[in-house]
Structures are given as C-alpha cells and as structure tokens.
Design a protein around this motif. Structure first.
Motif, short mmCIF file in Angstrom:
data_model
loop_
_atom_site.label_atom_id
_atom_site.label_comp_id
_atom_site.label_asym_id
_atom_site.label_seq_id
_atom_site.Cartn_x
_atom_site.Cartn_y
_atom_site.Cartn_z
N ALA A 134 -56.79 74.07 15.82
CA ALA A 134 -56.24 74.23 17.08
C ALA A 134 -57.48 73.90 17.85
CB ALA A 134 -55.26 75.23 17.57
N VAL A 135 -57.26 73.21 19.25
CA VAL A 135 -58.06 73.27 20.46
C VAL A 135 -57.27 73.91 21.58
CG1 VAL A 135 -59.06 71.85 21.97
CG2 VAL A 135 -59.37 71.42 19.63
N ILE A 136 -57.86 74.81 22.21
CA ILE A 136 -57.07 75.41 23.51
C ILE A 136 -57.90 75.17 24.64
CG2 ILE A 136 -56.24 77.45 24.36
CD1 ILE A 136 -56.23 79.00 21.49
N PRO A 137 -57.56 74.09 25.35
CA PRO A 137 -57.82 73.69 26.69
C PRO A 137 -57.10 74.76 27.55
CG PRO A 137 -56.62 72.06 25.97
CD PRO A 137 -56.46 72.95 24.94
N VAL A 138 -57.88 75.37 28.58
CA VAL A 138 -57.62 76.31 29.73
C VAL A 138 -57.45 75.62 31.08
CG1 VAL A 138 -57.82 78.53 30.54
CG2 VAL A 138 -58.48 78.20 28.41
N VAL A 159 -55.92 67.13 15.32
CA VAL A 159 -55.84 68.67 15.54
C VAL A 159 -55.03 68.88 16.67
CG1 VAL A 159 -58.02 68.37 17.10
CG2 VAL A 159 -57.24 70.53 16.17
N PRO A 160 -53.99 69.92 16.45
CA PRO A 160 -53.12 70.20 17.54
C PRO A 160 -53.63 70.96 18.83
CG PRO A 160 -52.71 71.69 15.75
CD PRO A 160 -53.60 70.57 15.27
N ILE A 161 -52.96 70.71 19.97
CA ILE A 161 -53.50 71.25 21.40
C ILE A 161 -52.48 72.60 21.46
CG2 ILE A 161 -53.73 70.79 23.70
CD1 ILE A 161 -54.57 68.12 23.01
N ILE A 162 -53.12 73.74 21.91
CA ILE A 162 -52.23 74.63 22.59
C ILE A 162 -52.73 74.70 24.03
CG2 ILE A 162 -51.87 77.08 22.68
CD1 ILE A 162 -52.22 77.24 19.60
N GLU A 163 -52.14 74.48 24.98
CA GLU A 163 -52.27 74.45 26.30
C GLU A 163 -51.92 76.10 26.78
OE1 GLU A 163 -50.85 71.27 29.17
OE2 GLU A 163 -49.71 70.63 27.30
N GLY A 183 -48.42 72.49 30.16
CA GLY A 183 -47.59 72.79 29.09
C GLY A 183 -46.66 71.83 28.30
N SER A 184 -46.80 70.49 28.80
CA SER A 184 -45.95 69.39 28.35
C SER A 184 -46.46 68.39 27.44
CB SER A 184 -45.14 68.58 29.39
OG SER A 184 -46.28 68.00 30.30
N ILE A 185 -47.89 68.63 27.30
CA ILE A 185 -48.85 67.60 26.77
C ILE A 185 -49.17 67.96 25.24
CG2 ILE A 185 -50.96 66.34 26.75
CD1 ILE A 185 -50.75 66.50 29.83
N ALA A 187 -48.86 70.61 21.65
CA ALA A 187 -48.00 70.86 20.61
C ALA A 187 -47.38 72.00 21.27
CB ALA A 187 -48.73 71.42 19.23
N ILE A 188 -47.83 72.98 21.89
CA ILE A 188 -47.61 74.25 22.72
C ILE A 188 -48.10 74.55 23.84
CG2 ILE A 188 -46.80 76.56 22.22
CD1 ILE A 188 -47.15 76.33 19.27
N GLY A 189 -47.24 74.78 24.82
CA GLY A 189 -47.67 75.38 26.08
C GLY A 189 -47.57 76.58 26.48
N CYS A 190 -48.34 77.65 26.82
CA CYS A 190 -48.39 78.99 27.17
C CYS A 190 -48.50 79.37 28.57
CB CYS A 190 -49.58 79.57 26.34
SG CYS A 190 -49.47 79.30 24.77
N PHE A 191 -47.54 79.98 29.11
CA PHE A 191 -47.57 80.70 30.34
C PHE A 191 -47.50 81.98 30.51
CE2 PHE A 191 -44.82 76.48 30.90
CZ PHE A 191 -45.92 75.83 31.69
N SER A 192 -48.23 82.60 31.53
CA SER A 192 -47.88 84.03 32.03
C SER A 192 -47.28 84.26 33.21
CB SER A 192 -49.62 84.46 32.10
OG SER A 192 -49.29 85.94 32.53
#
Length: 384
Positions: A134-138, A159-163, A183-185, A187-192
């Motif tokens: 995965a790649v995690i852009p913040v 490679v999938p993206i986790i936002e 979060g919409s772009i 594979a998965i978006g993550c919020f706090s």
C-alpha cells in the motif's frame, strides 16, 4: 487576552441542547455498541465523502489499522508513506510487522511529494515490489495531497492507496476535472473523530470509507473480531466498533460541519491578509490556485505558519496568553522506536525543516476577530 488553540466549550455552548438530547436518546435506548445510530452516521458520512460505503470504528488509528489488515499487510511487507504525520500513520504499519518506507514531503504543501513517490516506486527491487502492499498519502492539516499525480503513479505500479484523511473530512481536490472528496479516491479512506478534529466526538472514534464492496464486507467482519456469523471467525480482526453515543453526537455536529469549515476558511483568509507583509513568517501552503480551487480544498484543521525562530515565537506567544502547538516536532524517521529502519538526520530534509519551523495558530470556528488580531499583533511585535 487568553486565546486557546481550540475552544470546544464555545462550540458546545451553541449545540448543548441538541447534543444532550442525542445522548439521552441513546441512554434511553440502552443500545451502546453499533446499532441504528452508528448505521445512520455511516450512511451520512458515506454520502458526505462521496463514497458507497462507510464503517464506524473505534478511532482514527484503528481505521488505519483495519484498512491495512483488510489489505492483508503483514510481516516484512512494505507500505510507503510520509515521515511528516501523526505517529499512527507509520505506527499501524509497524504494528503489523510491515516496514514503513518514507518519502519526503513537498515543502509547498506539507504533503507527500508525488515525484519522490514515483522515484521511490521505480527504485524498488523486484522482491520489494512483490512485498509492496500500500501507499498512504496523508492529507495533512486539512489539505489533500496531490491525488491527481499520486493516483496514476500508484495505478502504474498496481499498488492500492489508503488515504489518511484523519484531519481532512470534507476536503476536496480536482481529479480529471472533477471535484473529489478526501477518502473517495483510494481503495480505503480513514477518518478520525478525535475531539480536536473538525468533526470531533466526545471521545475516540473513527471511520473507514470505500467504494469497493468486497473490502467493505471484509472490514465489516474484521471490525467485530473477524466474526461472521457471531462466534464463527473467518478472519483475525479486532474490536474496532464505534459506540452509539459517539455516533449520536457526531450526527448532531455533522449538520454544522460545512458552516464550521467556512468559518475556519474565513479565519485563514484573515490571517493571510494580516500576515502577508511579515517577511519573517511563511504562510500555510495551498496546492491549488484559490480562484479555481474546489470550495473545500483546504478545511484548515490546522493553520500552520513557518518561521526560522519558531520555538522563540511560540514562547513569546505563550507569555502573552496565546496557545499554539507544534505539529510535529520530531519526524517519524527520527523517532526512537523507528531507529531500526536505519535513517539518519538529513535523510528527509524538507520534512525535517517543516518539523523545525512550523507552528499552528488558533483557527477554530468560534475564534473572534479580536482574538485573531491580538494573535497577529503579538507575532508582529516579536518579528519586528
């Protein structure tokens, strides 16, 4: 004048009756874990974030952890991300036995540099590429990373993206001429929903969003210890459930989120005007031209200026009753727990410079004009 970095009491005073009614409703129902309130919030966040599915989880950290687990990240796998972020971004990778590989930031945006990401991906050995999960852009401080460049780079390498959108709910960018929300772009978006976030609860909470039905069903099962049906475990998951009382409060606050975002943006605009002639202060970067940007391109979870005498300025502001914060004083690659990765000071110079010079000023929605002018006056006094 005492000016806080964030004034949650001021926010609560405006919505007290609605929040208390929502809490009382949950108390009367005695349904505290998941349930209809959580489902209602999930549907609302999915719609707000322009995604098909959303799952309420126990924190933003657990959102990242669940996303990584759903993508089957494990021992000696590789996940690429930025060294300039809250600890959870890389911490969750390491917890699974995987290896965080860092890419320096674009100093104009504080976010991961797409060109350096491309270089990193192209430099991987065949074995490393096989282990890349995965790649995690913040989307740091409320502004999305340059997804228009990042997405095709990741697609090229399959490679999938986790936002990591913990600080960026509702933030927008342009992608192929269309406005897309955080979060919409990937594979998965993550919020706090940590209380200090633009949409904050009354404790810990988070959300994962996706457009992939397979990932959605998998994460839904993994959220409850991998159990489906109850007591029959298809996966090893965790206790990642969102409490109903958090969902109820967040549903109240969600109604006000766009208004609060607009107020933060107005404060940022005022700061820019008040500080534009101060040569000692560098204003927060914006990835888009203001005139052509989407409405919510930057939601200002933080308003971070940069100055060479950051620590001295922070102390001066504190002495004058003005609260500020440093996000983040020690980059991830220099943290003691990541020493085993073998990084040294100077490996990611733009990140290190940001960590040494950035300072977050008060920008919460209820901030008054007088408070803002006092903050800027004190900054001018220090830098003149």
């Amino acid at each position: 004048m005492n000016i806080p970095l964030l004034d949650l009491k001021a926010q609560y005073s405006q919505i007290r009756e609605e929040v208390q009614a929502a809490i009382n409703e949950v108390m009367e129902s005695q349904h505290f874990i998941l349930g209809p309130k959580v489902q209602e919030l999930e549907e609302a966040i999915a719609s707000y974030s322009q995604t098909k599915y959303a799952l309420g989880v126990s924190s933003g950290t657990d959102a990242l952890l669940l996303a990584l687990m759903a993508l089957e990240v494990g021992k000696d796998d590789i996940v690429i991300t930025t060294p300039y972020s809250f600890f959870a971004t890389a911490g969750c990778v390491a917890r699974l036995g995987a290896i965080p590989k860092f890419v320096d930031i674009d100093e104009k945006t504080f976010n991961i540099d797409p060109e350096q990401l491309k270089t990193m991906l192209n430099s991987l050995t065949p074995d490393e590429h096989k282990r890349l999960k995965a790649v995690i852009p913040v989307h740091l401080f409320g502004q999305m990373a340059d997804m228009e460049k990042i997405l095709p780079i990741c697609q090229e390498h399959n490679v999938p993206i986790i936002e990591d959108a913990a600080q960026a709910i509702g933030s927008e960018c342009l992608l192929n001429g269309q406005v897309k929300r955080a979060g919409s772009i990937g594979a998965i978006g993550c919020f706090s929903f940590f209380p200090s976030k633009n949409l904050g609860g009354i404790g810990d909470g988070g959300m994962v969003v996706t457009n992939d039905p397979v990932l959605y069903e998998k994460m839904k099962i993994m959220r409850v210890h991998g159990s489906s049906p109850k007591y029959y475990h298809k996966f090893i998951g965790g206790n990642f459930r969102l409490d109903a009382i958090q969902a109820a409060v967040l549903l109240v606050k969600l109604q006000y989120l766009d208004t609060w975002t607009a107020q933060r943006q107005q404060h940022a605009k005022a700061y820019r005007t008040l500080l534009e002639n101060n040569a000692s202060v560098q204003l927060p970067p914006c990835i888009h031209d203001e005139t052509n940007a989407p409405k919510h391109h930057h939601i200002y979870n933080q308003f971070c200026i940069r100055t060479e005498k950051r620590d001295e300025l922070k102390n001066h502001l504190q002495e004058n009753g003005i609260a500020t914060e440093i996000y983040y004083p020690l980059p991830l690659h220099m943290q003691e727990c990541f020493r085993y990765l073998g990084h040294r000071k100077g490996d990611f110079p733009k990140t290190e410079k940001a960590a040494a010079t950035s300072l977050a000023l008060p920008v919460f929605p209820e901030l008054t004009k007088a408070q803002m002018e006092e903050t800027v006056k004190v900054i001018h006094q220090f830098t003149s």
